[in-house]
Design a protein around this motif. Sequence first.
Motif, PDB file in Angstrom:
ATOM      1  N   LYS A   1       0.704  -1.220  -0.002  1.00  0.00           N
ATOM      2  CA  LYS A   1      -0.076   0.044   0.103  1.00  0.00           C
ATOM      3  C   LYS A   1       0.956   1.383   0.033  1.00  0.00           C
ATOM      4  N   ALA A   2       2.032   1.175   0.660  1.00  0.00           N
ATOM      5  CA  ALA A   2       2.627   2.537   0.797  1.00  0.00           C
ATOM      6  C   ALA A   2       3.361   2.676  -0.579  1.00  0.00           C
ATOM      7  N   ALA A   3       3.734   1.554  -1.249  1.00  0.00           N
ATOM      8  CA  ALA A   3       4.741   1.842  -2.620  1.00  0.00           C
ATOM      9  C   ALA A   3       3.645   2.238  -3.586  1.00  0.00           C
ATOM     10  N   LEU A   4       2.183   1.933  -3.401  1.00  0.00           N
ATOM     11  CA  LEU A   4       1.293   2.396  -4.597  1.00  0.00           C
ATOM     12  C   LEU A   4       0.945   4.047  -3.938  1.00  0.00           C
ATOM     13  N   GLU A   5       1.138   4.439  -2.790  1.00  0.00           N
ATOM     14  CA  GLU A   5       0.736   5.686  -2.266  1.00  0.00           C
ATOM     15  C   GLU A   5       1.910   6.688  -2.691  1.00  0.00           C
ATOM     16  N   ASN A   6       3.295   6.061  -2.701  1.00  0.00           N
ATOM     17  CA  ASN A   6       4.354   6.839  -3.266  1.00  0.00           C
ATOM     18  C   ASN A   6       4.263   7.060  -4.775  1.00  0.00           C
ATOM     19  N   ALA A   7       4.014   5.825  -5.546  1.00  0.00           N
ATOM     20  CA  ALA A   7       3.968   5.945  -6.940  1.00  0.00           C
ATOM     21  C   ALA A   7       2.906   6.911  -7.452  1.00  0.00           C
ATOM     22  N   VAL A   8       2.134   6.757  -6.653  1.00  0.00           N
ATOM     23  CA  VAL A   8       0.998   7.950  -7.364  1.00  0.00           C
ATOM     24  C   VAL A   8       1.364   9.310  -6.938  1.00  0.00           C
ATOM     25  N   ARG A   9       1.955   9.610  -5.773  1.00  0.00           N
ATOM     26  CA  ARG A   9       2.427  10.921  -5.418  1.00  0.00           C
ATOM     27  C   ARG A   9       3.698  11.491  -6.475  1.00  0.00           C
ATOM     28  N   GLN A  10       4.488  10.618  -6.799  1.00  0.00           N
ATOM     29  CA  GLN A  10       5.542  10.658  -7.603  1.00  0.00           C
ATOM     30  C   GLN A  10       5.105  10.938  -8.980  1.00  0.00           C
ATOM     31  N   LEU A  11       4.390  10.076  -9.732  1.00  0.00           N
ATOM     32  CA  LEU A  11       3.708  10.380 -11.064  1.00  0.00           C
ATOM     33  C   LEU A  11       2.919  11.525 -11.104  1.00  0.00           C
ATOM     34  N   ALA A  12       2.180  11.866  -9.867  1.00  0.00           N
ATOM     35  CA  ALA A  12       1.540  13.247 -10.026  1.00  0.00           C
ATOM     36  C   ALA A  12       2.065  14.311 -10.090  1.00  0.00           C
ATOM     37  N   ALA A  13       3.436  14.218  -9.210  1.00  0.00           N
ATOM     38  CA  ALA A  13       4.401  15.541  -9.550  1.00  0.00           C
ATOM     39  C   ALA A  13       4.763  15.704 -10.795  1.00  0.00           C
ATOM     40  N   GLU A  14       5.364  14.273 -11.296  1.00  0.00           N
ATOM     41  CA  GLU A  14       6.145  14.572 -12.684  1.00  0.00           C
ATOM     42  C   GLU A  14       4.880  14.895 -13.771  1.00  0.00           C
ATOM     43  N   TYR A  15       3.816  14.276 -13.735  1.00  0.00           N
ATOM     44  CA  TYR A  15       3.040  14.851 -14.872  1.00  0.00           C
ATOM     45  C   TYR A  15       2.078  15.879 -14.615  1.00  0.00           C
ATOM     46  N   GLY A  16       1.929  16.366 -13.352  1.00  0.00           N
ATOM     47  CA  GLY A  16       1.288  17.436 -13.192  1.00  0.00           C
ATOM     48  C   GLY A  16       1.568  18.671 -14.247  1.00  0.00           C
ATOM     49  N   PRO A  17       2.550  19.128 -14.528  1.00  0.00           N
ATOM     50  CA  PRO A  17       2.999  20.241 -15.169  1.00  0.00           C
ATOM     51  C   PRO A  17       2.508  19.926 -16.546  1.00  0.00           C
ATOM     52  N   ARG A  18       2.190  18.748 -16.888  1.00  0.00           N
ATOM     53  CA  ARG A  18       1.495  18.620 -18.341  1.00  0.00           C
ATOM     54  C   ARG A  18       0.159  18.241 -18.217  1.00  0.00           C
ATOM     55  N   ASN A  19      -0.509  19.136 -17.181  1.00  0.00           N
ATOM     56  CA  ASN A  19      -1.756  19.021 -16.761  1.00  0.00           C
ATOM     57  C   ASN A  19      -2.710  17.388 -16.739  1.00  0.00           C
ATOM     58  N   ILE A  20      -1.702  16.477 -16.453  1.00  0.00           N
ATOM     59  CA  ILE A  20      -2.135  15.108 -16.266  1.00  0.00           C
ATOM     60  C   ILE A  20      -2.202  14.864 -14.932  1.00  0.00           C
ATOM     61  N   ARG A  21      -3.586  14.196 -14.519  1.00  0.00           N
ATOM     62  CA  ARG A  21      -3.705  14.181 -12.983  1.00  0.00           C
ATOM     63  C   ARG A  21      -3.719  12.553 -12.856  1.00  0.00           C
ATOM     64  N   VAL A  22      -3.133  12.240 -11.651  1.00  0.00           N
ATOM     65  CA  VAL A  22      -2.560  10.592 -11.417  1.00  0.00           C
ATOM     66  C   VAL A  22      -3.506  10.588  -9.884  1.00  0.00           C
ATOM     67  N   ASN A  23      -4.167   9.682  -9.988  1.00  0.00           N
ATOM     68  CA  ASN A  23      -4.815   9.240  -8.721  1.00  0.00           C
ATOM     69  C   ASN A  23      -5.148   7.933  -8.458  1.00  0.00           C
TER      70      ASN A  23
END
Length: 94
Positions: A1-23
């Motif tokens: 579960k912690a790995a999933l949460e971390n991956a979601v946060r990292q991907l959201a930070a990486e793709y946020g500037p491209r207006n891509i949401r990750v949840n």
Amino acid sequence: KAALENAVRQLAAEYGPRNIRVNAISAGPLDTLSSRVISGYRDMKRIHGERAALGRAITHEDVAGTALYLCSELSSGVTGAVIPVDAGYSIMGV
């Protein structure tokens, strides 16, 4: 579960500037072909439903509704979130 949460946060930070949401959705026990072969699954689902804040188990519709929300513009300001769909089980401290 912690790995999933971390991956979601990292991907959201990486793709946020491209207006891509990750949840992500963290669902409680849900009847699937895979879950039916888990030893003690029926008891786990029953106990989960009894102890959840809403006093019931979740349904496929509960999870689908959350997924539709995340795919819609209603959640346009949400990214990097792991949303529990567990009828309030995770808030009960059990």
